[in-house]
Design a protein around this motif. Structure first.
Motif, PDB file in Angstrom:
ATOM      1  N   THR A   1      -6.013   0.034   2.624  1.00  0.00           N
ATOM      2  CA  THR A   1      -5.938   0.143   4.073  1.00  0.00           C
ATOM      3  C   THR A   1      -6.415   1.529   4.482  1.00  0.00           C
ATOM      4  O   THR A   1      -6.139   2.521   3.790  1.00  0.00           O
ATOM      5  CB  THR A   1      -4.502  -0.087   4.573  1.00  0.00           C
ATOM      6  OG1 THR A   1      -4.472  -0.074   6.000  1.00  0.00           O
ATOM      7  CG2 THR A   1      -3.553   0.981   4.061  1.00  0.00           C
TER       8      THR A   1
ATOM      9  N   TYR B   1       0.839  -1.200   0.000  1.00  0.00           N
ATOM     10  CA  TYR B   1       0.000   0.000   0.000  1.00  0.00           C
ATOM     11  C   TYR B   1       0.878   1.256   0.000  1.00  0.00           C
ATOM     12  O   TYR B   1       1.828   1.364   0.769  1.00  0.00           O
ATOM     13  CB  TYR B   1      -0.914   0.020   1.216  1.00  0.00           C
ATOM     14  CG  TYR B   1      -1.935  -1.093   1.238  1.00  0.00           C
ATOM     15  CD1 TYR B   1      -2.596  -1.479   0.078  1.00  0.00           C
ATOM     16  CD2 TYR B   1      -2.248  -1.766   2.422  1.00  0.00           C
ATOM     17  CE1 TYR B   1      -3.541  -2.493   0.090  1.00  0.00           C
ATOM     18  CE2 TYR B   1      -3.199  -2.778   2.447  1.00  0.00           C
ATOM     19  CZ  TYR B   1      -3.837  -3.136   1.270  1.00  0.00           C
ATOM     20  OH  TYR B   1      -4.766  -4.145   1.288  1.00  0.00           O
TER      21      TYR B   1
ATOM     22  N   VAL C   1      -6.359   2.126  12.706  1.00  0.00           N
ATOM     23  CA  VAL C   1      -5.653   2.694  11.548  1.00  0.00           C
ATOM     24  C   VAL C   1      -4.163   2.712  11.859  1.00  0.00           C
ATOM     25  O   VAL C   1      -3.759   3.110  12.955  1.00  0.00           O
ATOM     26  CB  VAL C   1      -6.161   4.126  11.245  1.00  0.00           C
ATOM     27  CG1 VAL C   1      -5.387   4.725  10.083  1.00  0.00           C
ATOM     28  CG2 VAL C   1      -7.652   4.108  10.941  1.00  0.00           C
ATOM     29  N   SER C   2      -3.361   2.283  10.891  1.00  0.00           N
ATOM     30  CA  SER C   2      -1.912   2.207  11.122  1.00  0.00           C
ATOM     31  C   SER C   2      -1.136   3.304  10.418  1.00  0.00           C
ATOM     32  O   SER C   2       0.062   3.477  10.677  1.00  0.00           O
ATOM     33  CB  SER C   2      -1.380   0.844  10.662  1.00  0.00           C
ATOM     34  OG  SER C   2      -1.634   0.656   9.271  1.00  0.00           O
TER      35      SER C   2
END
Length: 444
Positions: free
Chosen positions: A115, A46, A177-178
């Motif tokens: 993501t 991503y 959320v990363s």
């Protein structure tokens, strides 16, 4: 597997079957590829552009196969499997990206790709960032929330993403959320550093307001504790110029030879439709250094095309607006029926320009060469930028917008290409050209 199958077919004809152990050893070696791909960040990857994906994949495959060939040469000397390795390498380089693109497209259709990311800041830079992420879903970064300390923006939406409150509330999404995108270039460095340290996200990507600079090949530099960004002007380096020309000849020579029968076929068709004109058409265009040269094309128009254009524009005011904006017409009365329409929609009328490539007047990939009347519509800065590079047979504008892109779109896309050039970008655009021609998108 395809490499082994191809080699087996050759061995069947040559009567020299290979041992089964070769294929088993090769299969075990290929199991390493997905592991290495994951190690270099391709799975899921991503945030990586398609060009960066191609670069990492080719480097990874090349290193792995070099090690396998070395092992084959040093250890398995009585087992002549290097041909299988080379064939499998070719299939891995070509088919791997195609299969990956197909799977990624399927995942996007099923809404299983991407993501979630949060955007910190709701200003113009953040709005542009969110708009780009929506436009390029292949990046896999899906903005789900925006945070900003300006109360006037709370409860609103920025390019479809909701503004949920102040920056302090962003930590509530830290477990789900990363990745956070810090798009607040107006903040001073210490304030941005404080935010990065305080926020719970494993990854924080800083988005500076550096529009107009190269973006593909920018790398960070530690200058005694100060972060520096190294911006590479690849086409300004002489070695890259020679590399680009080498690629032009390696691909241009065989493409030109293969195109000769096709050009002969279309030449005969053109003569059958319009006997009163030449098969080839040439037009004066502006190239490297502002020098003019003749671009060759298969003729797709009537011999009295200028008269037909003037008459059509005089009768159709809407066509005048379209001509002023695009320098093209969707319903062009000048185009030959049948062969002209086909050549235009597939862009095969450009095949003779392979000769311009071999003569050094053009490159396979680059900004399209335009006549003077078209160039006059661009800004002086952009015209000066274009004069530094060879014009191309295909380019970013052609595969992205083609005839649907006006002069403003042309300037943006060609500027991006010139400032972000690399051999990987050229290979990526050449691959996309095949799809654009076959699908005939945006061409008329």
């Amino acid at each position: 597997w395809l490499g082994s199958l191809t080699r087996e077919s050759l061995n069947w004809w040559l009567g020299n079957a290979l041992k089964k152990g070769q294929y088993e050893a090769l299969a075990l070696g290929m199991l390493v590829l997905p592991i290495v791909y994951a190690f270099v960040g391709l799975y899921p990857g991503y945030g990586l552009s398609m060009v960066e994906r191609l670069r990492r994949r080719v480097y990874t495959v090349s290193v792995l196969f070099a090690l396998l060939i070395l092992w084959d040469y040093l250890v398995m000397r009585d087992n002549p499997s290097r041909g299988v390795l080379l064939l499998t390498f070719a299939f891995a380089v070509v088919l791997g990206p195609l299969m990956e693109a197909g799977v990624r497209r399927l995942l996007m259709l099923c809404r299983c790709w991407g993501t979630p990311v949060v955007v910190l800041g709701a200003g113009p830079v953040a709005a542009l960032l969110i708009r780009i992420l929506h436009k390029e879903p292949e990046l896999g970064l899906v903005p789900v929330a925006v945070f900003d300390d300006n109360p006037a923006r709370w409860g609103t939406k920025i390019e479809g993403a909701p503004v949920l409150g102040p920056l302090s509330r962003a930590k509530t999404l830290g477990k789900r959320v990363s990745i956070a995108l810090l798009a607040m270039p107006e903040l001073a460095g210490p304030r941005q550093a404080h935010l990065c340290a305080r926020l719970p996200f494993p990854k924080v990507i800083l988005i500076p307001d550096l529009m107009g600079l190269a973006s593909l090949w920018v790398s960070s530099r530690d200058l005694g504790g100060i972060v520096g960004l190294e911006v590479k002007k690849n086409l300004s380096e002489r070695r890259n110029w020679y590399l680009k020309r080498t690629l032009d000849y390696l691909l241009g020579v065989p493409l030109f030879i293969l195109s000769l029968p096709l050009m002969a076929f279309f030449a005969l068709w053109i003569k059958l439709v319009s006997r009163d004109g030449p098969v080839f058409y040439r037009q004066l265009r502006v190239g490297l250094g502002g020098r003019s040269f003749h671009v060759w094309k298969l003729r797709t128009m009537y011999s009295d095309a200028d008269r037909r254009l003037k008459a059509h524009l005089a009768k159709n005011p809407q066509a005048v607006q379209q001509w002023e904006r695009y320098c093209k017409l969707k319903d062009d009365p000048r185009i030959l029926p049948g062969v002209g329409r086909l050549l235009r929609r597939t862009s095969l009328d450009e095949l003779p320009q392979l000769w311009n490539v071999l003569r050094g007047q053009m490159s396979l990939v680059g900004p399209r060469p335009f006549p003077h009347y078209h160039l006059d519509r661009f800004s002086p800065e952009f015209r000066a930028l274009r004069r530094r590079v060879l014009p191309g047979l295909t380019g970013l504008w052609q595969v992205s917008a083609r005839s649907d892109g006006d002069v403003g779109v042309q300037e943006v896309l060609d500027t991006y290409y010139i400032r972000n050039w690399s051999p990987w970008l050229d290979l990526y655009l050449l691959a996309r050209t095949v799809g654009a021609v076959l699908m005939a998108r945006g061409a008329y």
